[in-house]
Design a protein around this motif. Structure first.
Motif, mmCIF file in Angstrom:
data_model
loop_
_atom_site.group_PDB
_atom_site.id
_atom_site.type_symbol
_atom_site.label_atom_id
_atom_site.label_comp_id
_atom_site.label_asym_id
_atom_site.label_seq_id
_atom_site.Cartn_x
_atom_site.Cartn_y
_atom_site.Cartn_z
ATOM 1 N N GLY A 182 0.787 -1.222 0.000
ATOM 2 C CA GLY A 182 0.000 0.000 0.000
ATOM 3 C C GLY A 182 0.823 1.277 0.000
ATOM 4 N N LYS A 183 1.951 1.274 0.694
ATOM 5 C CA LYS A 183 2.769 2.502 0.756
ATOM 6 C C LYS A 183 3.342 2.873 -0.608
ATOM 7 C CE LYS A 183 6.760 2.405 2.910
ATOM 8 N NZ LYS A 183 7.758 2.374 4.015
ATOM 9 N N PRO A 184 4.035 1.967 -1.310
ATOM 10 C CA PRO A 184 4.506 2.339 -2.648
ATOM 11 C C PRO A 184 3.375 2.600 -3.636
ATOM 12 C CG PRO A 184 4.969 0.025 -2.206
ATOM 13 C CD PRO A 184 4.530 0.637 -0.916
ATOM 14 N N LEU A 185 2.229 1.938 -3.445
ATOM 15 C CA LEU A 185 1.065 2.228 -4.288
ATOM 16 C C LEU A 185 0.625 3.674 -4.095
ATOM 17 C CD1 LEU A 185 -1.365 1.451 -6.107
ATOM 18 C CD2 LEU A 185 -2.539 0.706 -4.006
ATOM 19 N N ALA A 186 0.559 4.123 -2.847
ATOM 20 C CA ALA A 186 0.164 5.502 -2.561
ATOM 21 C C ALA A 186 1.128 6.493 -3.193
ATOM 22 C CB ALA A 186 0.088 5.717 -1.047
ATOM 23 N N LEU A 187 2.411 6.217 -3.076
ATOM 24 C CA LEU A 187 3.413 7.117 -3.656
ATOM 25 C C LEU A 187 3.301 7.148 -5.180
ATOM 26 C CD1 LEU A 187 6.443 6.168 -1.390
ATOM 27 C CD2 LEU A 187 5.208 8.350 -1.383
ATOM 28 N N HIS A 188 3.052 5.995 -5.777
ATOM 29 C CA HIS A 188 2.916 5.909 -7.236
ATOM 30 C C HIS A 188 1.700 6.704 -7.719
ATOM 31 C CE1 HIS A 188 2.917 4.009 -11.257
ATOM 32 N NE2 HIS A 188 1.598 3.980 -11.105
ATOM 33 N N LEU A 189 0.577 6.513 -7.069
ATOM 34 C CA LEU A 189 -0.642 7.201 -7.488
ATOM 35 C C LEU A 189 -0.537 8.708 -7.261
ATOM 36 C CD1 LEU A 189 -3.336 4.681 -6.189
ATOM 37 C CD2 LEU A 189 -2.663 5.078 -8.572
ATOM 38 N N LYS A 190 0.116 9.103 -6.164
ATOM 39 C CA LYS A 190 0.312 10.539 -5.921
ATOM 40 C C LYS A 190 1.182 11.146 -7.010
ATOM 41 C CE LYS A 190 1.871 13.928 -2.603
ATOM 42 N NZ LYS A 190 3.128 14.331 -2.007
ATOM 43 N N ALA A 191 2.257 10.425 -7.402
ATOM 44 C CA ALA A 191 3.133 10.914 -8.469
ATOM 45 C C ALA A 191 2.392 11.015 -9.797
ATOM 46 C CB ALA A 191 4.342 10.001 -8.598
ATOM 47 N N ALA A 192 1.348 10.187 -9.969
ATOM 48 C CA ALA A 192 0.553 10.213 -11.193
ATOM 49 C C ALA A 192 -0.520 11.292 -11.167
ATOM 50 C CB ALA A 192 -0.090 8.847 -11.423
ATOM 51 N N GLY A 193 -0.583 12.051 -10.082
ATOM 52 C CA GLY A 193 -1.508 13.172 -10.016
ATOM 53 C C GLY A 193 -2.813 12.930 -9.291
ATOM 54 N N TYR A 194 -2.958 11.748 -8.659
ATOM 55 C CA TYR A 194 -4.187 11.458 -7.931
ATOM 56 C C TYR A 194 -4.110 12.019 -6.506
ATOM 57 C CZ TYR A 194 -5.586 8.191 -11.585
ATOM 58 O OH TYR A 194 -5.966 7.644 -12.791
ATOM 59 N N PRO A 195 -5.205 12.592 -5.998
ATOM 60 C CA PRO A 195 -5.262 12.920 -4.575
ATOM 61 C C PRO A 195 -5.347 11.612 -3.779
ATOM 62 C CG PRO A 195 -6.932 14.123 -5.842
ATOM 63 C CD PRO A 195 -6.406 13.039 -6.726
ATOM 64 N N VAL A 196 -4.365 11.361 -2.910
ATOM 65 C CA VAL A 196 -4.260 10.067 -2.238
ATOM 66 C C VAL A 196 -4.218 10.261 -0.724
ATOM 67 C CG1 VAL A 196 -2.864 7.981 -1.944
ATOM 68 C CG2 VAL A 196 -3.014 9.056 -4.185
ATOM 69 N N LYS A 197 -4.941 9.383 -0.024
ATOM 70 C CA LYS A 197 -4.883 9.334 1.436
ATOM 71 C C LYS A 197 -4.517 7.920 1.847
ATOM 72 C CE LYS A 197 -8.715 12.619 1.577
ATOM 73 N NZ LYS A 197 -10.136 12.822 1.948
ATOM 74 N N GLY A 198 -3.667 7.815 2.857
ATOM 75 C CA GLY A 198 -3.245 6.506 3.320
ATOM 76 C C GLY A 198 -3.628 6.277 4.761
ATOM 77 N N ALA A 199 -3.756 5.014 5.149
ATOM 78 C CA ALA A 199 -4.110 4.663 6.521
ATOM 79 C C ALA A 199 -3.120 3.665 7.084
ATOM 80 C CB ALA A 199 -5.523 4.081 6.582
ATOM 81 N N ARG A 200 -2.797 3.846 8.353
ATOM 82 C CA ARG A 200 -2.035 2.874 9.126
ATOM 83 C C ARG A 200 -2.721 2.700 10.466
ATOM 84 N NH1 ARG A 200 3.406 2.291 7.246
ATOM 85 N NH2 ARG A 200 3.677 0.728 8.889
ATOM 86 N N THR A 201 -2.322 1.668 11.199
ATOM 87 C CA THR A 201 -2.989 1.385 12.476
ATOM 88 C C THR A 201 -2.303 2.047 13.661
ATOM 89 O OG1 THR A 201 -1.700 -0.649 12.737
ATOM 90 C CG2 THR A 201 -3.857 -0.830 11.652
ATOM 91 N N THR A 202 -1.105 2.613 13.465
ATOM 92 C CA THR A 202 -0.363 3.208 14.572
ATOM 93 C C THR A 202 0.045 4.637 14.238
ATOM 94 O OG1 THR A 202 1.799 2.482 13.756
ATOM 95 C CG2 THR A 202 0.586 0.940 15.154
ATOM 96 N N ILE A 203 0.276 5.421 15.295
ATOM 97 C CA ILE A 203 0.755 6.793 15.127
ATOM 98 C C ILE A 203 2.096 6.789 14.408
ATOM 99 C CG2 ILE A 203 1.553 8.848 16.341
ATOM 100 C CD1 ILE A 203 -1.440 8.532 16.373
ATOM 101 N N GLU A 204 2.965 5.824 14.767
ATOM 102 C CA GLU A 204 4.286 5.758 14.128
ATOM 103 C C GLU A 204 4.156 5.503 12.634
ATOM 104 O OE1 GLU A 204 4.490 5.080 18.359
ATOM 105 O OE2 GLU A 204 3.364 3.990 16.806
#
Length: 282
Positions: free
Chosen positions: A24-46
């Motif tokens: 999911g993390k590299p997917l988010a970076l890829h889609l953001k670089a392609a111009g999509y507004p992207v939001k990501g989720a994780r289960t921890t603050i870190e």
């Protein structure tokens, strides 16, 4: 199919990814670089801080059998990518319950398109080719859970779902270690069904850009090397002793076909031969 991954206002669709781990993390970076507004989720603050350090809009979202917590901003999206695998130590019913809860919640949000990351474990080993038309039920808890979860999401009338049944994930740091190589030598003749992480990302983007909703796609490289050959190549690449060749054992297997994905989406795999992973350093 023409690309339609834009809103009626001509803006690219907003994509939320649940959750942003190894894929999911590299997917988010890829889609953001392609111009999509992207939001990501994780289960921890870190985990959220890690995503934000990479320039991603990130939120803490926690999903269990009984509770779903997460800010409204994360769910304010057009497309949701659900990348939450079952964990066999919790049993089949836990994953079904949490996705049932997730489905009910998605139906209350603006999200109208869902990509569900599934697995080829939904297929039983039949000693032959399996396609999306195969209806034989799997005999593993994870496989049974995923098959039931797929039907839950596909059955919603509030949003459209496309299911991606990925093979085993390979690439980058996901390589066999010495222990796995030594274990793998027992399965000399079993064909492998795998997909490189870069191809997972490419397939997801193609689904979005081709507007291919309401579908189920197998996604595997067309090369199905014998497990013994793959582990030998891994041992050579890692510079560790080659596994001993043992007499072939009769073990059930399946060969996952991805012709539907190739034909409908026109997708060309970057790593159509899984052994490429040992010659390209990724």
């Amino acid at each position: 199919m023409e690309s339609t991954a834009v809103t009626p206002q001509g803006e690219k669709e907003r994509i939320s990814i649940l959750s942003c781990g190894w894929l999911g993390k590299p997917l988010a970076l890829h889609l953001k670089a392609a111009g999509y507004p992207v939001k990501g989720a994780r289960t921890t603050i870190e985990g959220v801080q890690e995503l934000r350090a990479l320039g991603l809009e990130a939120y803490t979202v926690v999903l269990s059998e009984n509770v779903l917590t997460g800010p409204d901003d994360f769910w304010d999206a057009d497309i949701l990518v659900v990348n939450i695998p079952p964990r066999k130590e919790r049993g089949k019913d836990a994953h079904v319950s949490e996705i049932m809860l997730l489905r009910s919640f998605i139906e209350t949000t603006p999200i109208r398109k869902v990509i569900f990351v599934s697995s080829t474990s939904v297929y039983k080993d039949i000693n032959g080719l399996v396609t999306e038309e195969n209806e034989e039920m799997p005999d593993t808890p994870n496989g049974m859970a995923l098959r039931e979860v797929e039907e839950l999401l596909l059955g919603s009338t509030a949003f459209d779902t496309t299911v991606l049944r990925f093979g085993g994930l390979i690439g980058y740091d996901r390589l066999p270690d010495q222990r796995r190589i030594m274990e793998g030598r027992k399965s000399n003749g079993q064909p492998m069904n795998v997909i490189h992480r870069d191809d997972c990302i490419g397939v997801i983007r193609q689904v979005i850009e081709k507007d291919a909703w309401g579908e189920v796609f197998n996604a595997c490289a067309s090369g199905h090397p014998q497990r013994s050959r793959y582990y030998k190549a891994a041992a050579q690449y890692l510079g560790i002793p080659m596994p001993r060749k043992l007499p072939a054992e009769e073990e059930p297997y399946k060969i996952v076909g991805s012709s539907k994905l190739r034909n409908m989406l026109g997708y060309s795999f970057l790593y159509d031969d899984p052994l490429q992973v040992f010659t390209t350093n990724v």
